[in-house]
Design a protein around this motif. Structure first.
Motif, PDB file in Angstrom:
ATOM      1  N   GLN A 169       0.849  -1.195   0.000  1.00 19.70           N
ATOM      2  CA  GLN A 169       0.000   0.000   0.000  1.00 19.70           C
ATOM      3  C   GLN A 169       0.876   1.234   0.000  1.00 19.70           C
ATOM      4  N   ILE A 170       0.344   2.327  -0.544  1.00 23.13           N
ATOM      5  CA  ILE A 170       1.114   3.561  -0.671  1.00 23.13           C
ATOM      6  C   ILE A 170       0.658   4.560   0.390  1.00 23.13           C
ATOM      7  N   PHE A 171       1.646   5.047   1.128  1.00 25.48           N
ATOM      8  CA  PHE A 171       1.385   6.018   2.191  1.00 25.48           C
ATOM      9  C   PHE A 171       2.137   7.308   1.885  1.00 25.48           C
ATOM     10  N   LEU A 172       1.561   8.416   2.318  1.00 33.22           N
ATOM     11  CA  LEU A 172       2.251   9.693   2.249  1.00 33.22           C
ATOM     12  C   LEU A 172       3.206   9.738   3.433  1.00 33.22           C
ATOM     13  N   LYS A 173       4.460   9.946   3.159  1.00 26.81           N
ATOM     14  CA  LYS A 173       5.498   9.944   4.192  1.00 26.81           C
ATOM     15  C   LYS A 173       5.412  11.240   5.002  1.00 26.81           C
ATOM     16  N   ARG A 174       5.420  11.107   6.289  1.00 28.15           N
ATOM     17  CA  ARG A 174       5.348  12.272   7.163  1.00 28.15           C
ATOM     18  C   ARG A 174       6.673  13.039   7.109  1.00 28.15           C
ATOM     19  N   SER A 175       6.578  14.340   6.916  1.00 27.32           N
ATOM     20  CA  SER A 175       7.771  15.181   6.849  1.00 27.32           C
ATOM     21  C   SER A 175       7.651  16.317   7.862  1.00 27.32           C
ATOM     22  N   LYS A 176       8.638  16.411   8.749  1.00 31.01           N
ATOM     23  CA  LYS A 176       8.637  17.510   9.724  1.00 31.01           C
ATOM     24  C   LYS A 176       8.821  18.846   9.021  1.00 31.01           C
ATOM     25  N   ALA A 177       9.557  18.842   7.929  1.00 33.47           N
ATOM     26  CA  ALA A 177       9.775  20.086   7.183  1.00 33.47           C
ATOM     27  C   ALA A 177       8.470  20.604   6.598  1.00 33.47           C
ATOM     28  N   PHE A 178       7.542  19.718   6.259  1.00 33.13           N
ATOM     29  CA  PHE A 178       6.280  20.135   5.672  1.00 33.13           C
ATOM     30  C   PHE A 178       5.525  21.089   6.599  1.00 33.13           C
ATOM     31  N   ILE A 179       5.486  20.763   7.877  1.00 36.14           N
ATOM     32  CA  ILE A 179       4.774  21.609   8.838  1.00 36.14           C
ATOM     33  C   ILE A 179       5.407  22.992   8.893  1.00 36.14           C
ATOM     34  N   PHE A 180       6.723  23.049   8.968  1.00 39.00           N
ATOM     35  CA  PHE A 180       7.401  24.346   9.023  1.00 39.00           C
ATOM     36  C   PHE A 180       7.195  25.132   7.736  1.00 39.00           C
ATOM     37  N   ILE A 181       7.237  24.444   6.609  1.00 39.84           N
ATOM     38  CA  ILE A 181       7.024  25.118   5.324  1.00 39.84           C
ATOM     39  C   ILE A 181       5.613  25.677   5.249  1.00 39.84           C
ATOM     40  N   LEU A 182       4.637  24.891   5.695  1.00 38.20           N
ATOM     41  CA  LEU A 182       3.258  25.391   5.691  1.00 38.20           C
ATOM     42  C   LEU A 182       3.117  26.631   6.563  1.00 38.20           C
ATOM     43  N   LEU A 183       3.747  26.618   7.727  1.00 34.78           N
ATOM     44  CA  LEU A 183       3.673  27.782   8.615  1.00 34.78           C
ATOM     45  C   LEU A 183       4.376  28.999   8.009  1.00 34.78           C
ATOM     46  N   ILE A 184       5.500  28.773   7.362  1.00 32.04           N
ATOM     47  CA  ILE A 184       6.214  29.870   6.699  1.00 32.04           C
ATOM     48  C   ILE A 184       5.385  30.425   5.543  1.00 32.04           C
ATOM     49  N   LEU A 185       4.794  29.526   4.745  1.00 37.04           N
ATOM     50  CA  LEU A 185       3.945  29.972   3.642  1.00 37.04           C
ATOM     51  C   LEU A 185       2.739  30.749   4.164  1.00 37.04           C
ATOM     52  N   LEU A 186       2.186  30.317   5.282  1.00 32.77           N
ATOM     53  CA  LEU A 186       1.068  31.040   5.886  1.00 32.77           C
ATOM     54  C   LEU A 186       1.499  32.449   6.293  1.00 32.77           C
ATOM     55  N   ALA A 187       2.652  32.549   6.939  1.00 31.44           N
ATOM     56  CA  ALA A 187       3.135  33.865   7.370  1.00 31.44           C
ATOM     57  C   ALA A 187       3.368  34.786   6.169  1.00 31.44           C
ATOM     58  N   VAL A 188       3.995  34.255   5.134  1.00 36.19           N
ATOM     59  CA  VAL A 188       4.230  35.052   3.920  1.00 36.19           C
ATOM     60  C   VAL A 188       2.906  35.467   3.304  1.00 36.19           C
ATOM     61  N   ARG A 189       1.958  34.538   3.239  1.00 32.01           N
ATOM     62  CA  ARG A 189       0.655  34.832   2.668  1.00 32.01           C
ATOM     63  C   ARG A 189      -0.064  35.929   3.457  1.00 32.01           C
ATOM     64  N   LEU A 190      -0.005  35.869   4.791  1.00 31.31           N
ATOM     65  CA  LEU A 190      -0.678  36.871   5.617  1.00 31.31           C
ATOM     66  C   LEU A 190      -0.056  38.253   5.444  1.00 31.31           C
ATOM     67  N   VAL A 191       1.259  38.295   5.361  1.00 37.17           N
ATOM     68  CA  VAL A 191       1.939  39.578   5.151  1.00 37.17           C
ATOM     69  C   VAL A 191       1.590  40.142   3.779  1.00 37.17           C
ATOM     70  N   LEU A 192       1.640  39.278   2.753  1.00 37.64           N
ATOM     71  CA  LEU A 192       1.273  39.726   1.404  1.00 37.64           C
ATOM     72  C   LEU A 192      -0.180  40.183   1.340  1.00 37.64           C
ATOM     73  N   HIS A 193      -1.062  39.441   2.003  1.00 37.20           N
ATOM     74  CA  HIS A 193      -2.485  39.780   2.004  1.00 37.20           C
ATOM     75  C   HIS A 193      -2.691  41.165   2.599  1.00 37.20           C
ATOM     76  N   ASP A 194      -2.044  41.422   3.722  1.00 31.08           N
ATOM     77  CA  ASP A 194      -2.170  42.724   4.382  1.00 31.08           C
ATOM     78  C   ASP A 194      -1.638  43.845   3.487  1.00 31.08           C
ATOM     79  N   TYR A 195      -0.564  43.586   2.774  1.00 33.44           N
ATOM     80  CA  TYR A 195       0.029  44.581   1.875  1.00 33.44           C
ATOM     81  C   TYR A 195      -0.882  44.857   0.668  1.00 33.44           C
ATOM     82  N   VAL A 196      -1.325  43.794   0.019  1.00 32.25           N
ATOM     83  CA  VAL A 196      -2.141  43.922  -1.196  1.00 32.25           C
ATOM     84  C   VAL A 196      -3.475  44.591  -0.879  1.00 32.25           C
ATOM     85  N   GLU A 197      -4.005  44.301   0.299  1.00 28.87           N
ATOM     86  CA  GLU A 197      -5.296  44.839   0.715  1.00 28.87           C
ATOM     87  C   GLU A 197      -5.316  46.369   0.725  1.00 28.87           C
ATOM     88  N   HIS A 198      -4.171  47.010   0.843  1.00 23.16           N
ATOM     89  CA  HIS A 198      -4.102  48.472   0.842  1.00 23.16           C
ATOM     90  C   HIS A 198      -4.291  49.054  -0.554  1.00 23.16           C
TER      91      HIS A 198
END
Length: 168
Positions: A92-121
């Motif tokens: 069976q095929i499983f998605l391998k758990r990656s600790k880096a994935f969580i950090f990348i998602l959090l970093i992407l979220l932070a970048v997205r929130l900063v960009l969102h706040d900037y673009v919103e102006h």
């Protein structure tokens, strides 16, 4: 006295909640086998969001939309693609758990929130939503496409000769 939040705070909180739920779902899914269907459903489900463009206040210039989609595809999808790996266990095929994935998602979220706040102006709140929907879809589509290709490749190497979850 009712609680009043600034216009930009509620979307930021909802985005953070969504990102945390994605992390939780991703960690939970790593314990179960995956399938082509499970990989394809998120972009299909998200594609219904394109209906927002039927409403004039949500529309943006085509160049803006293409730029947002390409930014998601080029800058945001790449780290997700690099951290999404599959492994075969007992046929069976499983998605391998990656600790880096969580950090990348959090970093992407932070970048997205900063960009969102900037673009919103510079553009309306609804147009900002349109841009960030396209950015997110631009991130999701290449990521899931790469996952599907990797899944199919691993499925073929298992030598089963038939896929348990054929694509429609």
């Amino acid at each position: 006295m009712p609680l009043s939040l600034p216009n930009h705070l509620l979307p930021m909180l909802l985005s953070a909640l969504f990102a945390l739920s994605v992390i939780f779902i991703r960690l939970k899914a790593a314990g179960r086998p995956t399938s082509a269907r499970k990989i394809i459903i998120p972009p299909l489900g998200m594609s219904t969001g394109f209906a927002m463009f039927f409403f004039p206040f949500m529309r943006i210039p085509l160049a803006w939309g293409l730029a947002a989609f390409l930014a998601g595809a080029v800058f945001f999808a790449y780290p997700l693609i690099r951290t999404s790996k599959f492994e075969a266990i007992d046929g069976q095929i499983f998605l391998k758990r990656s600790k880096a994935f969580i950090f990348i998602l959090l970093i992407l979220l932070a970048v997205r929130l900063v960009l969102h706040d900037y673009v919103e102006h510079y553009v309306s709140l609804s147009q900002t939503g349109s841009l960030f929907f396209l950015l997110a879809f631009g991130m999701l589509l290449p990521w899931r496409t790469a996952m599907l290709l990797q899944y199919q490749r691993l499925n073929r190497t298992l030598g089963s000769g038939k896929e348990a979850d054929p694509l429609p």
